[in-house]
Design a protein around this motif. Structure first.
Motif, PDB file in Angstrom:
ATOM      1  N   SER A 153     -10.792  36.817 -11.951  1.00  0.00           N
ATOM      2  CA  SER A 153     -11.774  37.793 -11.450  1.00  0.00           C
ATOM      3  C   SER A 153     -11.465  39.168 -12.026  1.00  0.00           C
ATOM      4  N   SER A 154     -11.122  39.222 -13.296  1.00  0.00           N
ATOM      5  CA  SER A 154     -10.783  40.496 -13.915  1.00  0.00           C
ATOM      6  C   SER A 154     -11.978  41.439 -13.929  1.00  0.00           C
ATOM      7  N   GLN A 155     -13.168  40.911 -14.140  1.00  0.00           N
ATOM      8  CA  GLN A 155     -14.353  41.764 -14.155  1.00  0.00           C
ATOM      9  C   GLN A 155     -14.643  42.331 -12.769  1.00  0.00           C
ATOM     10  N   ALA A 156     -14.443  41.519 -11.724  1.00  0.00           N
ATOM     11  CA  ALA A 156     -14.635  42.020 -10.361  1.00  0.00           C
ATOM     12  C   ALA A 156     -13.622  43.109 -10.038  1.00  0.00           C
ATOM     13  N   SER A 157     -12.382  42.892 -10.467  1.00  0.00           N
ATOM     14  CA  SER A 157     -11.355  43.909 -10.232  1.00  0.00           C
ATOM     15  C   SER A 157     -11.677  45.190 -10.980  1.00  0.00           C
ATOM     16  N   LEU A 158     -12.145  45.065 -12.226  1.00  0.00           N
ATOM     17  CA  LEU A 158     -12.487  46.248 -12.996  1.00  0.00           C
ATOM     18  C   LEU A 158     -13.672  46.989 -12.375  1.00  0.00           C
ATOM     19  N   GLY A 159     -14.629  46.252 -11.835  1.00  0.00           N
ATOM     20  CA  GLY A 159     -15.759  46.904 -11.173  1.00  0.00           C
ATOM     21  C   GLY A 159     -15.333  47.678  -9.937  1.00  0.00           C
ATOM     22  N   GLN A 160     -14.432  47.116  -9.156  1.00  0.00           N
ATOM     23  CA  GLN A 160     -13.921  47.834  -7.980  1.00  0.00           C
ATOM     24  C   GLN A 160     -13.117  49.063  -8.400  1.00  0.00           C
ATOM     25  N   CYS A 161     -12.399  48.959  -9.516  1.00  0.00           N
ATOM     26  CA  CYS A 161     -11.649  50.118 -10.012  1.00  0.00           C
ATOM     27  C   CYS A 161     -12.598  51.265 -10.365  1.00  0.00           C
ATOM     28  N   GLU A 162     -13.737  50.935 -10.970  1.00  0.00           N
ATOM     29  CA  GLU A 162     -14.698  51.982 -11.326  1.00  0.00           C
ATOM     30  C   GLU A 162     -15.233  52.674 -10.077  1.00  0.00           C
ATOM     31  N   LYS A 163     -15.555  51.899  -9.038  1.00  0.00           N
ATOM     32  CA  LYS A 163     -16.046  52.512  -7.798  1.00  0.00           C
ATOM     33  C   LYS A 163     -14.978  53.386  -7.150  1.00  0.00           C
ATOM     34  N   ALA A 164     -13.760  52.857  -7.097  1.00  0.00           N
ATOM     35  CA  ALA A 164     -12.676  53.631  -6.491  1.00  0.00           C
ATOM     36  C   ALA A 164     -12.398  54.909  -7.282  1.00  0.00           C
ATOM     37  N   SER A 165     -12.486  54.835  -8.613  1.00  0.00           N
ATOM     38  CA  SER A 165     -12.230  56.025  -9.433  1.00  0.00           C
ATOM     39  C   SER A 165     -13.262  57.106  -9.162  1.00  0.00           C
ATOM     40  N   GLY A 166     -14.516  56.709  -8.998  1.00  0.00           N
ATOM     41  CA  GLY A 166     -15.556  57.694  -8.705  1.00  0.00           C
ATOM     42  C   GLY A 166     -15.325  58.407  -7.386  1.00  0.00           C
ATOM     43  N   TYR A 167     -15.005  57.637  -6.348  1.00  0.00           N
ATOM     44  CA  TYR A 167     -14.726  58.258  -5.047  1.00  0.00           C
ATOM     45  C   TYR A 167     -13.464  59.124  -5.103  1.00  0.00           C
ATOM     46  N   LEU A 168     -12.478  58.702  -5.879  1.00  0.00           N
ATOM     47  CA  LEU A 168     -11.256  59.495  -5.975  1.00  0.00           C
ATOM     48  C   LEU A 168     -11.518  60.820  -6.668  1.00  0.00           C
ATOM     49  N   ARG A 169     -12.330  60.812  -7.726  1.00  0.00           N
ATOM     50  CA  ARG A 169     -12.674  62.074  -8.396  1.00  0.00           C
ATOM     51  C   ARG A 169     -13.441  62.998  -7.453  1.00  0.00           C
ATOM     52  N   ASP A 170     -14.316  62.421  -6.637  1.00  0.00           N
ATOM     53  CA  ASP A 170     -15.031  63.245  -5.654  1.00  0.00           C
ATOM     54  C   ASP A 170     -14.053  63.851  -4.646  1.00  0.00           C
ATOM     55  N   SER A 171     -13.086  63.078  -4.243  1.00  0.00           N
ATOM     56  CA  SER A 171     -12.098  63.582  -3.286  1.00  0.00           C
ATOM     57  C   SER A 171     -11.279  64.713  -3.887  1.00  0.00           C
ATOM     58  N   LEU A 172     -10.882  64.583  -5.153  1.00  0.00           N
ATOM     59  CA  LEU A 172     -10.130  65.648  -5.812  1.00  0.00           C
ATOM     60  C   LEU A 172     -10.992  66.879  -6.022  1.00  0.00           C
ATOM     61  N   GLY A 173     -12.305  66.672  -6.231  1.00  0.00           N
ATOM     62  CA  GLY A 173     -13.195  67.811  -6.385  1.00  0.00           C
ATOM     63  C   GLY A 173     -13.400  68.584  -5.108  1.00  0.00           C
ATOM     64  N   LEU A 174     -13.336  67.878  -3.962  1.00  0.00           N
ATOM     65  CA  LEU A 174     -13.493  68.547  -2.667  1.00  0.00           C
ATOM     66  C   LEU A 174     -12.208  69.182  -2.192  1.00  0.00           C
ATOM     67  N   SER A 175     -11.065  68.716  -2.699  1.00  0.00           N
ATOM     68  CA  SER A 175      -9.776  69.207  -2.219  1.00  0.00           C
ATOM     69  C   SER A 175      -9.547  70.626  -2.714  1.00  0.00           C
ATOM     70  N   LEU A 176      -8.990  71.413  -1.846  1.00  0.00           N
ATOM     71  CA  LEU A 176      -8.628  72.784  -2.179  1.00  0.00           C
ATOM     72  C   LEU A 176      -7.127  72.849  -2.452  1.00  0.00           C
ATOM     73  N   PRO A 177      -6.650  73.899  -3.120  1.00  0.00           N
ATOM     74  CA  PRO A 177      -5.199  74.008  -3.346  1.00  0.00           C
ATOM     75  C   PRO A 177      -4.386  74.007  -2.060  1.00  0.00           C
ATOM     76  N   ALA A 178      -5.033  74.417  -0.942  1.00  0.00           N
ATOM     77  CA  ALA A 178      -4.303  74.465   0.326  1.00  0.00           C
ATOM     78  C   ALA A 178      -4.318  73.137   1.080  1.00  0.00           C
ATOM     79  N   THR A 179      -4.839  72.065   0.426  1.00  0.00           N
ATOM     80  CA  THR A 179      -4.872  70.762   1.091  1.00  0.00           C
ATOM     81  C   THR A 179      -3.466  70.328   1.464  1.00  0.00           C
ATOM     82  N   GLY A 180      -3.331  69.700   2.628  1.00  0.00           N
ATOM     83  CA  GLY A 180      -2.023  69.315   3.117  1.00  0.00           C
ATOM     84  C   GLY A 180      -1.386  68.225   2.278  1.00  0.00           C
ATOM     85  N   THR A 181      -0.099  68.020   2.529  1.00  0.00           N
ATOM     86  CA  THR A 181       0.663  67.019   1.784  1.00  0.00           C
ATOM     87  C   THR A 181       0.136  65.619   2.049  1.00  0.00           C
ATOM     88  N   LEU A 182      -0.382  65.369   3.239  1.00  0.00           N
ATOM     89  CA  LEU A 182      -0.857  64.027   3.567  1.00  0.00           C
ATOM     90  C   LEU A 182      -2.008  63.609   2.655  1.00  0.00           C
TER      91      LEU A 182
END
Length: 641
Positions: free
Chosen positions: A437-466
């Motif tokens: 299921s390499s293609q399924a795994s790669l597809g989930q990686c693409e979705k997760a990467s998009g949400y992660l980039r959005d999270s980094l874009g919303l994060s401010l320098p003062a974001t907590g360590t957690l």
């Protein structure tokens, strides 16, 4: 009696004991107080002489003086504790007035009208004969009286006397009324103290300390009419008051209140109430003593929630950014410590309250069922990641249902980080599946990467360590998953005797996640250690020049004993044991022979990597490493030397 009257009586007793007017009076009335002229010349004793009768008589005034002093002190105590305490009888006019305002205050609290609720609670205390101070002088007197009373109750003298309030001769009914009256006042003081601590009731720090001590003193006098959980909560609220109102140097005064909360819980039921169990744990006690918070909601519930956030952060730090140290010293400590933190977090989540604030990585909502499903879900995510790193697929599979069922609070949230975590989990699970299921795994990686980039874009320098620790864990998890997908294709191409070239889609996805990791490393220095390793992997996937790749891997292969003082101050110059082992495997597998040309160098590096992986408990990667050694012709397994 009002508190200023109590302090006036205390001052009178203190002056009597200090200036001793009774002693002067007794000496003035003594018939032998003034020696006659012509008496024996000066003091002295004759050999074999008879004892002076005046020496025997002089002891009686002193004894009488001390008896009178004791009577004065006892009379003051009786007046203060027994006949000076207000007792509200049931169905009396003060009792009816009290309950009218008490219930109205509860309704105002339910509506969120805190100012009106405070006014009704103030009136309820006045109906009980315990009005709050209205001037600075009254506040000073009230605070001094509560301090004196608290010290006397610690010696059990004040508590014994207060238990006989209303008179020495009384029936069981009056005794019960005394305790109920103290209970009602203690609960009102406690509620006002909570409102004051959260900024919903006006007043300075002295006013807050006075209300906290009043609640503690009266709750102790109420006996068994106050539940164990409520009494423990009052003690903890007093400890919180010490930490929020007093200087950091005297925060040690909070410890006696915490000890009292633990002792009263164990002495009554033998077990600590579930909501207080984390305070009895060494980690929770240390967090409370060392913590510094700004409380805006229910104080105890918020501190408990902050502790759950603290536990999750500690577990993430053990996994995503462990302290660099030799593997022999660390061993499986990173994972075992993280699992202990997560186990404690699950226990605290099962007994969570319903505060208005939650983990910073959640949606700001908590279910009202007495548990915190958001914290349990994040704990399951981290636990699954730990089991994957250890190669314990069975333990990870037991947690799959918990991770797949995202809490409702996170589903309705607009925050992208929880969705990035869920899709990262699905990507790794698809990769470890039995079917291809390499293609399924790669597809989930693409979705997760998009949400992660959005999270980094919303994060401010003062974001907590957690938040940053979660982002580092997910980013590293995605890059490792993409690396494993590439390595699987490499193995297939080697079996088919052909050269595999990473596709443009694979390289683009890897570079996007690598860019996210670099962005995170700008504000979160521990992430820089992973950047070098994944940059080297990206160059291997793109079949770039091996010289720069070797330099990047060498940064994770440095010997810790050969570092300079400048390098020692940089976080990225400290490779962890896991990073060291991963760099050894990449160098042995993919660098050209010219870079590792010494006899037996590859086998030695693989043996070192295998020993490190065995100490870390990574069974899956250890098995792959041993297979590489066998393929190189060693024919022997690696020991733990």
């Amino acid at each position: 009696m009002l508190d200023r009257s109590r302090m006036a009586l205390c001052a009178f007793v203190f002056l009597c004991l200090s200036f001793n007017p009774l002693a002067s009076l007794l000496r003035g009335t003594s018939p032998e107080g003034t020696p006659e002229s012509g008496a024996s010349p000066g003091p002295g004793r004759s050999i074999m002489g008879e004892p002076d009768s005046r020496d025997e008589a002089s002891g009686w005034p002193t004894l009488i003086f001390w008896l009178l002093n004791v009577l004065v002190v006892l009379g003051a105590f009786v007046r203060l504790f027994i006949y000076g305490e207000p007792v509200t009888r049931p169905h009396s006019e003060p009792s009816v007035l009290f309950w009218r305002h008490r219930k109205q205050a509860d309704l105002d609290l339910a509506r969120g009208d805190f100012a009106q609720a405070s006014q009704h609670l103030w009136t309820a205390l006045k109906a009980l004969g315990r009005p709050l101070p209205t001037s600075n002088f009254d506040l000073t007197c009230s605070l001094m009286w509560n301090l004196i009373r608290h010290l006397l109750q610690r010696l059990w003298v004040g508590r014994w006397l207060a238990g006989r309030a209303g008179g020495f001769r009384r029936d069981s009914e009056l005794k019960a009324d005394v305790r109920k009256s103290a209970r009602d006042a203690a609960l009102v003081y406690h509620k006002l103290h909570q409102l004051h601590m959260t900024g919903k009731h006006v007043g300075g720090h002295l006013s807050g300390i006075n209300m906290a001590l009043s609640a503690v003193n009266l709750a102790e006098c109420a006996g068994d009419t106050v539940s164990v959980a409520t009494l423990a909560e009052i003690y903890v609220a007093a400890a919180l008051r010490v930490k929020t109102s007093l200087h950091r140097r005297v925060h040690f005064l909070a410890r006696p209140f915490l000890c009292s909360a633990r002792q009263v819980s164990l002495s009554h039921s033998g077990t600590v109430p579930p909501a207080m169990q984390w305070l009895c744990h060494p980690v929770g006690h240390r967090f409370f003593v060392d913590g510094d918070w700004s409380l805006k909601v229910d104080p105890l519930a918020q501190v408990t929630q902050l502790f759950r956030e603290h536990l999750l952060e500690k577990a993430l730090c053990c996994v995503a950014m462990p302290e660099p140290s030799p593997p022999a010293a660390h061993g499986e400590g990173e994972f075992s410590d993280a699992l202990e933190y997560l186990q404690l977090l699950n226990g605290c989540s099962d007994t969570a309250g319903t505060p208005s604030c939650t983990l910073s990585i959640s949606s700001g909502m908590v279910a009202g069922t007495g548990s915190d499903p958001v914290a349990k879900w994040w704990a399951s995510i981290v636990a699954v990641a730990i089991h994957w790193l250890q190669g314990d697929d069975e333990a990870a599979e037991r947690l799959y249902p918990l991770v797949e069922t995202m809490p409702r609070a996170l589903q309705v949230s607009e925050k992208p980080l929880p969705r990035a975590a869920l899709h990262s989990f699905k990507a790794v699970r698809a990769l470890l599946g039995k079917q291809d299921s390499s293609q399924a795994s790669l597809g989930q990686c693409e979705k997760a990467s998009g949400y992660l980039r959005d999270s980094l874009g919303l994060s401010l320098p003062a974001t907590g360590t957690l938040d940053k620790a979660v982002q580092l864990l997910l980013c590293d998890l995605l890059l490792v998953t993409r690396t494993n997908l590439w390595q699987q294709q490499m193995n297939v191409s080697q079996q088919l005797s052909c050269v595999y070239q990473a596709s443009a889609l694979e390289l683009r996805g890897f570079q996007q996640d690598l860019s996210s990791l670099r962005r995170l490393a700008q504000t979160f220095r521990p992430a820089m250690r992973r950047v070098f390793l994944h940059e080297a992997t990206a160059r291997l996937m793109a079949r770039a020049s091996p010289t720069r790749t070797h330099q990047l891997l060498d940064r994770s292969l440095r010997r810790r004993g050969a570092q300079s003082s400048k390098e020692a101050s940089e976080p990225e110059s400290h490779p962890t044991p896991r990073e060291h082992a991963e760099a050894l495997l990449l160098a042995c597998c993919y660098l050209p022979p010219s870079f590792l040309s010494a006899p037996g160098q590859r086998v030695g590096m693989l043996a070192e990597a295998a020993r490190t992986l065995e100490k870390l408990g990574d069974k899956r990667t250890l098995h792959d490493c041993q297979q590489m050694i066998i393929k190189l012709g060693s024919g022997t397994t690696v020991t733990t030397g």
